[in-house]
Scaffold this motif. Structure first.
Motif, mmCIF file in Angstrom:
data_model
loop_
_atom_site.group_PDB
_atom_site.id
_atom_site.type_symbol
_atom_site.label_atom_id
_atom_site.label_comp_id
_atom_site.label_asym_id
_atom_site.label_seq_id
_atom_site.Cartn_x
_atom_site.Cartn_y
_atom_site.Cartn_z
ATOM 1 N N LEU A 126 -12.244 -0.828 12.865
ATOM 2 C CA LEU A 126 -13.473 -0.046 12.663
ATOM 3 C C LEU A 126 -14.568 -0.504 13.629
ATOM 4 C CD1 LEU A 126 -15.204 1.952 11.062
ATOM 5 C CD2 LEU A 126 -15.629 0.143 9.404
ATOM 6 N N PHE A 146 -19.572 -5.767 8.965
ATOM 7 C CA PHE A 146 -18.127 -6.060 8.980
ATOM 8 C C PHE A 146 -17.799 -6.954 10.180
ATOM 9 C CE2 PHE A 146 -16.293 -2.185 6.505
ATOM 10 C CZ PHE A 146 -16.774 -2.739 5.337
ATOM 11 N N PHE A 172 -8.872 1.541 10.694
ATOM 12 C CA PHE A 172 -10.028 2.348 10.327
ATOM 13 C C PHE A 172 -10.778 2.759 11.591
ATOM 14 C CE2 PHE A 172 -11.165 2.860 5.823
ATOM 15 C CZ PHE A 172 -12.046 3.915 5.955
ATOM 16 N N ILE A 194 0.814 -1.207 0.000
ATOM 17 C CA ILE A 194 0.000 0.000 0.000
ATOM 18 C C ILE A 194 0.850 1.260 0.000
ATOM 19 C CG2 ILE A 194 -0.253 0.056 2.506
ATOM 20 C CD1 ILE A 194 -3.370 0.729 1.330
ATOM 21 N N THR A 195 2.065 1.169 0.442
ATOM 22 C CA THR A 195 2.898 2.365 0.383
ATOM 23 C C THR A 195 3.877 2.239 -0.752
ATOM 24 O OG1 THR A 195 3.815 1.331 2.296
ATOM 25 C CG2 THR A 195 2.999 3.536 2.564
ATOM 26 N N GLN A 221 -4.825 -9.968 9.885
ATOM 27 C CA GLN A 221 -4.067 -9.034 9.058
ATOM 28 C C GLN A 221 -4.923 -8.374 7.985
ATOM 29 O OE1 GLN A 221 -1.784 -12.349 8.773
ATOM 30 N NE2 GLN A 221 -1.406 -11.720 10.872
ATOM 31 N N GLY A 222 -4.280 -7.458 7.291
ATOM 32 C CA GLY A 222 -4.827 -6.877 6.063
ATOM 33 C C GLY A 222 -6.205 -6.295 6.248
ATOM 34 N N ILE A 223 -7.074 -6.759 5.386
ATOM 35 C CA ILE A 223 -8.413 -6.242 5.307
ATOM 36 C C ILE A 223 -9.185 -6.479 6.616
ATOM 37 C CG2 ILE A 223 -9.720 -8.232 4.446
ATOM 38 C CD1 ILE A 223 -9.349 -5.164 2.469
ATOM 39 N N TYR A 224 -8.924 -7.609 7.262
ATOM 40 C CA TYR A 224 -9.619 -7.907 8.513
ATOM 41 C C TYR A 224 -9.194 -6.946 9.613
ATOM 42 C CZ TYR A 224 -11.621 -12.238 6.713
ATOM 43 O OH TYR A 224 -12.347 -13.151 6.001
ATOM 44 N N ALA A 265 -8.408 -3.896 9.276
ATOM 45 C CA ALA A 265 -9.160 -2.654 9.061
ATOM 46 C C ALA A 265 -10.587 -2.795 9.582
ATOM 47 C CB ALA A 265 -9.157 -2.295 7.576
ATOM 48 N N MET A 266 -11.222 -3.919 9.271
ATOM 49 C CA MET A 266 -12.611 -4.097 9.710
ATOM 50 C C MET A 266 -12.698 -4.198 11.228
ATOM 51 S SD MET A 266 -14.525 -6.484 6.918
ATOM 52 C CE MET A 266 -13.411 -7.851 6.817
ATOM 53 N N ILE A 267 -11.721 -4.880 11.832
ATOM 54 C CA ILE A 267 -11.758 -5.058 13.290
ATOM 55 C C ILE A 267 -11.571 -3.718 13.991
ATOM 56 C CG2 ILE A 267 -10.529 -6.071 15.243
ATOM 57 C CD1 ILE A 267 -9.903 -8.455 13.307
ATOM 58 N N ASP A 291 -2.734 -3.545 -3.622
ATOM 59 C CA ASP A 291 -3.038 -4.028 -2.287
ATOM 60 C C ASP A 291 -4.554 -3.985 -2.034
ATOM 61 O OD1 ASP A 291 -1.195 -3.939 0.605
ATOM 62 O OD2 ASP A 291 -3.377 -3.948 0.695
ATOM 63 N N MET A 332 -17.563 -10.221 18.551
ATOM 64 C CA MET A 332 -16.413 -10.227 17.647
ATOM 65 C C MET A 332 -15.107 -10.294 18.446
ATOM 66 S SD MET A 332 -15.025 -7.256 15.105
ATOM 67 C CE MET A 332 -14.200 -6.412 16.455
ATOM 68 N N LEU A 392 0.856 8.404 1.961
ATOM 69 C CA LEU A 392 1.073 7.297 2.895
ATOM 70 C C LEU A 392 2.563 6.958 2.925
ATOM 71 C CD1 LEU A 392 -1.760 4.860 1.724
ATOM 72 C CD2 LEU A 392 -1.783 6.207 3.798
ATOM 73 N N LEU A 401 -10.739 -1.112 -0.239
ATOM 74 C CA LEU A 401 -11.493 -0.613 0.911
ATOM 75 C C LEU A 401 -11.570 0.908 0.869
ATOM 76 C CD1 LEU A 401 -12.660 -1.840 3.646
ATOM 77 C CD2 LEU A 401 -10.597 -0.969 4.679
ATOM 78 N N LEU A 429 -6.140 -3.171 0.404
ATOM 79 C CA LEU A 429 -6.608 -2.036 1.191
ATOM 80 C C LEU A 429 -7.094 -0.895 0.301
ATOM 81 C CD1 LEU A 429 -3.897 -2.090 3.968
ATOM 82 C CD2 LEU A 429 -6.243 -2.892 4.105
ATOM 83 N N TYR A 430 -6.535 -0.795 -0.905
ATOM 84 C CA TYR A 430 -6.992 0.265 -1.805
ATOM 85 C C TYR A 430 -8.464 0.077 -2.172
ATOM 86 C CZ TYR A 430 -2.333 2.210 -2.438
ATOM 87 O OH TYR A 430 -1.129 2.815 -2.222
ATOM 88 N N VAL A 475 -7.770 8.821 7.711
ATOM 89 C CA VAL A 475 -7.243 8.052 6.586
ATOM 90 C C VAL A 475 -7.067 8.976 5.382
ATOM 91 C CG1 VAL A 475 -7.643 6.110 5.038
ATOM 92 C CG2 VAL A 475 -8.399 5.962 7.398
ATOM 93 N N SER A 494 -6.395 -16.113 7.402
ATOM 94 C CA SER A 494 -6.079 -15.249 6.254
ATOM 95 C C SER A 494 -4.575 -15.121 6.084
ATOM 96 C CB SER A 494 -6.713 -13.884 6.436
ATOM 97 O OG SER A 494 -6.293 -13.344 7.654
ATOM 98 N N LEU A 523 -3.685 -0.916 8.179
ATOM 99 C CA LEU A 523 -4.672 0.143 8.005
ATOM 100 C C LEU A 523 -5.665 0.110 9.157
ATOM 101 C CD1 LEU A 523 -6.147 2.358 6.394
ATOM 102 C CD2 LEU A 523 -7.363 0.564 5.202
ATOM 103 N N ILE A 553 -21.008 -1.372 9.336
ATOM 104 C CA ILE A 553 -19.953 -1.645 10.328
ATOM 105 C C ILE A 553 -20.312 -2.893 11.132
ATOM 106 C CG2 ILE A 553 -18.617 -0.683 12.232
ATOM 107 C CD1 ILE A 553 -19.223 2.082 11.139
ATOM 108 N N VAL A 561 -16.187 -10.614 10.219
ATOM 109 C CA VAL A 561 -14.996 -10.993 10.974
ATOM 110 C C VAL A 561 -15.301 -12.230 11.820
ATOM 111 C CG1 VAL A 561 -13.412 -10.284 12.807
ATOM 112 C CG2 VAL A 561 -14.039 -8.668 11.024
#
Lengths: 249, 324, 291
Positions: free
Chosen positions: B129, C231, B70, B4-5, B120-123, B125-127, C95, C275, B266, C100, C97-98, B258, C291, B68, C228, C235
């Protein structure tokens, strides 16, 4: 650039007829690394042609370039009278090329039947399921199993079987014998011979030239992303010494 | 897959990156120090400094650790509430109020960090948030936050008993000092061996693990540092805004953090500062246009991701082949 | 402690309804994530668009609920496919994340635009005549519309499961999730499949929006907080399994409903607390692969 004797002459055809696949000055890249440096070769209708060469010589990359699944490629690839060098891989498949990848590409989330039925028919005249089960009787028993639960040999058969259904008459097989027991290798050899008899054209990548010798009409030797030699099966004995040097066996 | 960076500058440059950064740091400090004498509205700059520090803290995590978050508003808001409560209800002095608020963010970041780094990763961010939303609902109901009203009319007081924070210029320099302190801590961290390991984890975590690094500990430490400094920014902001409200814990605030970092760049040292001021200025100018601000922020998000992933400072650095 | 059965069952029903929305939304998120490797932050905004679509169909064109149930998912799904073609497809190779960040931006744009024109208050959408009223089941009074939402959502979820796990099309989809390059090399138009998959996921969100319109009113931010929670559901459940998403969605809705009865103060937060607990006990999620 100091080259060793680059033999670019196509080997004498085993069967006469126009080139089904003709590749001219093919260059290909994986990201930054330049893998193919000007491949020239052709495959005629009804032939079994084998690409020989060491690991990393560019054999698999050649197949992937023809299939259109490599990052970047240049040069001319002509198949059945059409330039496919810029086409997307699904369009290439629809022209009647079927690909059996090195790692077999069996899908874990699909059962054997689903794996078998996955590739769509691109031409009429593919093998029926009955004909496929005749070639590979094991598969009939395992239709409900998860694809990746099969043995290595069965997975290889499944990988070949599924592309026979599609009606494609030109098959590209990447190391179909890799890691398999001799008895299975023999069975795959019989299958290829049978397919050849039925008029399929096959481009084979092999490390195991003893196996290749049982099925191939012609050979090309690949080194550093170029074809450096080529000969017919009849000339195999005469070229044995050279071949040993090329392959380092 | 590109990480991402994209702002990591190729290593062998003729100029040492640190020198460029030192010059930029000196310039930034001088510009910020003369602001009160230029007639620029100091409240705006102070607010910008708080958000700049917040974005820098966030950037430590995403830009150098590849994580990331959130939910960074939860640190901003938590520290803000605790500091505000400490000043108003407990009558603590400003320095103690800041300390208590920052400590609360520290505690929160330890707890949330332990939970969030399990994925990690996308999770991740969701966690983060979801955790910040959990806190939002808690603060919505907790009596001490005064729900929708927030904590209003917070006394600024005298720092160490002598520095009168009611004086705008004095407050400005206190906030500036706080910002520089936080900024230097982050700068020190990313240029330390710790920062190097963090970058190694971002580039290739399995390799870092195979080299014997306990990557979870590094990620947790980065998360705690980031959350604590975000909290420090939240504590400072209480003196500027003189209130603490639910806005600061809302997911849209996390989104703004963000956005600031993305706009600035970033993984750049100065990007978050530039990005924070750009976004704050934009909000200031568009304040009368209602929800168009949200729409424009969305457009900036989309435009940045599609065409401008290096951000302002990242693009400048890329153009001059410098690390900023 | 004495238990008021009527009130408990009523909360349970509310829980099941919320669970229906969680299931429909997390199902779409999982399908989209499988094919596009994107967590679709715009899912909540698209859910809201589904509800608004039903509202517009009724108030501008006089097209009622039943047609809206079909048309709104198609219209919003088409909008989603346009979005995929114009925006999301450029993200491949970047990536995760982009994705998202981009879809978060899209959510802000959509929600901001609707807020500009409709403010933040709710617009009414009437329950269709056929589903008005209620049934006395003996042990409880069941408002027909609420029962319908739960039953219909369940049917749609199971149909989606069937489509993906049991049909030829679904096999293509699963295969393309695993190895898109090879599937394409077999002659399947994978980019088109990706677009359609996004359309499917978005259509499910829009459908949930239509279902929710008569219950929750039509509001620009109706999906903002919901996404949210979804999400958190994702999770908890993991995104590896379709059935897992469905079951997790309904179960969490029920748990939330029970919390509303026994400890209402925690009803907003119970999913998030669960969660946290799941992450502490089984970090990879209940049905997910690590993951």
């Amino acid at each position: 650039m100091a080259e060793t004797t680059t033999l670019d002459r196509p080997a004498p055809p085993a069967s006469s007829g126009p080139a089904l696949l003709s590749v001219r000055d093919l260059q290909a890249w994986y990201g930054e690394s330049h893998i193919l440096h000007g491949m020239n070769f052709e495959v005629r209708t009804g032939e079994v042609v084998t690409l020989l060469g060491r690991n990393g010589a560019g054999k698999t990359t050649t197949l992937k370039s023809v299939m259109g699944i490599i990052g970047k490629r240049t040069g001319a690839i002509n198949f059945d009278g059409h330039d496919i060098s810029r086409a997307a891989s699904d369009k290439i498949a629809k022209r009647g090329i079927a690909f059996c990848p090195e790692e077999r590409g069996i899908f874990a989330s699909l059962d054997v039947r689903e794996n078998l039925m996955l590739p769509p028919q691109v031409r009429p005249g593919g093998l029926s399921l009955e004909q496929i089960f005749e070639l590979f009787p094991n598969l009939r028993e395992r239709l409900k199993s998860q694809g990746t639960k099969l043995s290595g040999g069965e997975q290889q058969m499944l990988a070949i079987a599924r592309i026979l259904r599609t009606g494609a008459r030109f098959l590209m097989l990447d190391e179909p014998t890799e890691g398999l027991a001799p008895v299975i290798i023999q069975q795959i050899g019989h299958t290829i011979a049978r397919l050849k008899k039925e008029g399929f054209t096959i481009l084979l990548v092999e490390q195991n030239f003893r196996f290749a010798a049982t099925v191939a009409d012609r050979y090309y030797v690949v080194e550093h992303g170029k074809i450096i030699d080529g000969f017919a099966n009849a000339e195999l004995e005469a070229n044995m010494d050279k071949l040993h040097t090329y392959l380092g066996v | 897959m590109s990480t991402i960076t994209q702002n990591s500058v190729p290593a062998p440059t003729t100029r040492r990156p640190v020198r460029d950064e030192m010059i930029a740091l000196a310039l930034m400090t001088i510009v910020l120090a003369i602001v009160p004498f230029t007639g620029v509205y100091p409240f705006f700059v102070m607010q910008g400094l708080c958000f700049a520090l917040l974005a820098c803290a966030f950037n430590l995590l995403i830009g150098y650790g590849g994580l990331l978050s959130f939910g960074h508003a939860m640190f901003l808001g938590t520290a803000g509430y605790v500091t505000a409560h400490a000043l108003k209800v407990w009558d603590l002095s400003p320095e103690l109020g800041i300390l208590v608020g920052t400590a609360a963010a520290l505690g929160l970041s330890v707890i949330t960090g332990l939970i969030a780094i399990r994925r990690q990763g996308i999770y991740f961010a969701m966690i983060t948030l979801a955790l910040s939303q959990l806190l939002y609902f808690i603060y919505l109901q907790a009596p001490f936050t005064h729900g929708e009203d927030g904590i209003q009319g917070i006394p600024q007081g005298k720092m160490f008993g002598v520095i009168d924070l009611q004086n705008a210029t004095t407050l400005y320099f206190v906030v500036l000092a706080g910002f520089l302190l936080g900024f230097l801590i982050i700068y020190r961290a990313i240029n330390s061996p710790f920062g190097e390991v963090l970058k190694a984890i971002r580039e290739n975590e399995p390799r870092a693990i195979s080299l014997g690094y306990k990557t979870d500990q590094y990620k947790l430490l980065a998360f705690i540092l980031s959350g604590t400094l975000a909290g420090f920014a939240g504590a400072l902001k209480v003196f500027v805004a003189q209130n603490a409200s639910l806005t600061d814990v809302h997911w849209s605030m996390s989104g703004e953090i963000v956005l600031m970092t993305l706009v600035g760049g970033l993984g750049t040292v100065f990007g978050p500062v530039v990005g924070a001021f750009v976004i704050i200025a934009m909000q200031q100018y568009l304040a009368g246009f209602g929800q168009w601000v949200t729409v424009i922020q969305g457009v900036i998000f989309v435009a940045c991701v599609l065409t401008f992933r290096r951000g302002i400072v990242g693009e400048i650095g890329h153009y001059f082949k410098r690390s900023l | 402690m004495s238990i008021n059965i009527q009130a408990l069952l009523a909360q349970l029903l509310v829980g099941l309804i919320n669970g229906s929305f969680y299931a429909l939304l997390s199902l779409g998120l999982a399908v989209i994530f499988g094919m596009l490797n994107i967590i679709n932050f715009a899912h909540g905004a698209l859910y809201m668009m589904g509800a608004f679509c039903a509202y517009f169909l009724l108030n501008l064109f006089g097209i009622g609920y039943w047609w809206a149930l079909i048309l709104a998912p198609l219209i919003v799904g088409a909008f989603g496919m346009l979005m995929e073609r114009t925006l999301l497809q450029w993200l491949s190779g970047l990536d995760h994340l982009y994705g998202l960040l981009l879809t978060f931006g899209v959510a802000l744009i959509i929600q901001g635009l609707f807020q500009n024109y409709f403010g933040s208050s709710g617009l009414p959408y009437a329950i269709p005549d056929e589903l008005k009223g209620g049934m006395n089941l003996g042990f409880m009074f069941l408002p027909i519309y609420r029962g319908w939402v739960v039953a219909f959502s369940l049917v749609i979820c199971l149909l989606t499961w069937y489509l993906i796990e049991r049909t030829r099309l679904g096999a293509n989809l699963r295969a393309a999730t695993e190895n898109p390059t090879l599937v394409r090399a077999f002659g399947i138009n994978v980019p088109r499949m990706i677009t359609l998959t996004y359309g499917l996921g978005v259509g499910l969100a829009a459908l949930a929006g239509v279902l929710s319109a008569p219950i929750n009113q039509v509001r620009p931010l109706m999906g903002a907080d919901l996404i949210i929670v979804v999400f958190a559901v994702v999770v908890i459940g993991g995104m590896g399994s379709i059935m897992g998403s469905i079951i997790t969605g309904f179960t969490l809705g029920v748990i939330e409903g029970l919390t509303k009865y026994f400890y209402p103060e925690a009803s907003n937060t119970v999913v998030f607390v669960l969660m946290v607990l799941v992450l502490l006990v089984k970090p990879s999620g209940l049905t997910g692969r690590a993951s």
